[in-house]
Motif scaffolding. Structure first.
Motif, short mmCIF file in Angstrom:
data_model
loop_
_atom_site.label_atom_id
_atom_site.label_comp_id
_atom_site.label_asym_id
_atom_site.label_seq_id
_atom_site.Cartn_x
_atom_site.Cartn_y
_atom_site.Cartn_z
N LEU A 1 14.33 14.13 11.18
CA LEU A 1 12.95 13.85 10.82
C LEU A 1 12.85 13.79 9.31
CD1 LEU A 1 10.97 16.23 13.22
CD2 LEU A 1 11.39 13.78 13.49
N ASP A 2 12.12 12.80 8.80
CA ASP A 2 11.89 12.72 7.35
C ASP A 2 10.75 13.69 6.98
OD1 ASP A 2 9.39 11.44 7.73
OD2 ASP A 2 10.17 9.46 7.24
N GLY B 1 4.90 6.28 11.47
CA GLY B 1 6.33 6.25 11.77
C GLY B 1 6.92 4.89 11.51
N TRP B 2 8.14 4.71 11.99
CA TRP B 2 8.88 3.48 11.79
C TRP B 2 8.47 2.43 12.81
CZ3 TRP B 2 11.65 1.96 7.78
CH2 TRP B 2 12.15 2.92 6.91
N VAL C 1 9.58 8.29 0.09
CA VAL C 1 10.32 7.42 -0.83
C VAL C 1 11.50 8.18 -1.43
CG1 VAL C 1 10.20 6.19 -3.04
CG2 VAL C 1 8.39 5.87 -1.34
N ALA C 2 11.25 9.39 -1.91
CA ALA C 2 12.33 10.19 -2.50
C ALA C 2 13.41 10.51 -1.46
CB ALA C 2 11.76 11.49 -3.09
N PHE C 3 13.00 10.84 -0.24
CA PHE C 3 13.96 11.16 0.84
C PHE C 3 14.90 9.99 1.10
CE2 PHE C 3 15.00 10.94 5.38
CZ PHE C 3 15.61 12.16 5.59
N TYR C 4 14.36 8.80 1.34
CA TYR C 4 15.22 7.66 1.69
C TYR C 4 16.07 7.21 0.50
CZ TYR C 4 12.96 7.69 6.15
OH TYR C 4 12.52 8.09 7.39
#
Length: 166
Positions: A17-18, A106-107, A58-61
């Motif tokens: 999970l992000d 979500g995606w 954004v930082a996570f990906y």
């Protein structure tokens, strides 16, 4: 949420999970490299994340996958970042912080079709549902549909307004 596991001789997968709570799958290829021919009719053409945790996502990906990011919109009500790999845009992150409670979070996967309205009608004929009918946008014709089990996905078709339009 799914520990890393070997999938036969195809590769290794896992799901996490992000920071916004959206699931994302990992794939390390072995015999199966993954998606090929992205953007051909009937295949994925784009991936979008709608999140209320935009900055953290954004930082996570960027940090986990090393994806270069490109801001394409940064104004109140419309913040959007594209993620790239080897100079090819692959996905986008939309700041859904101002979206209503009915907005799908979500995606989302976009399937390339030649006619979004006709494909949405076919989804309904085959037991799925149309969540949002086909509509013209500057980036193509889009519809949101769900399969017979309720899993949503989006249809994307060319139009004259999209970059390099038909």
């Amino acid at each position: 949420i799914v520990e890393l596991m070997q999938v036969g001789d195809s590769g290794t997968m896992g799901v996490v999970l992000d920071p916004g709570g959206s699931a994302i799958g990992f794939w390390q290829p072995d015999q199966f490299g993954g998606i090929a021919n992205v953007g051909d009719p009937g295949l994925p053409s784009w991936f979008d994340l709608h999140t209320r945790e935009y900055d953290k996502a954004v930082a996570f990906y960027r940090d986990v996958f090393g994806w270069p990011t490109e801001v394409t919109a940064d104004e109140p009500g419309m913040r959007y970042m594209m993620l790239s790999h080897e100079n090819q845009h692959l996905a986008g992150i939309f700041d859904a912080g101002a979206s209503g409670p009915d907005e799908l979070m979500g995606w989302s996967v976009y399937i390339w079709v030649m006619d979004a309205a006709a494909a949405a009608a076919r989804v309904a004929e085959l037991g799925g549902s149309v969540i949002r009918p086909a509509e013209e946008t500057p980036y193509g014709m889009f519809a949101t549909v769900a399969d017979p089990n309720g899993a949503p996905f989006k249809l994307m078709a060319p139009n004259d307004m999209m970059p390099g339009g038909s």
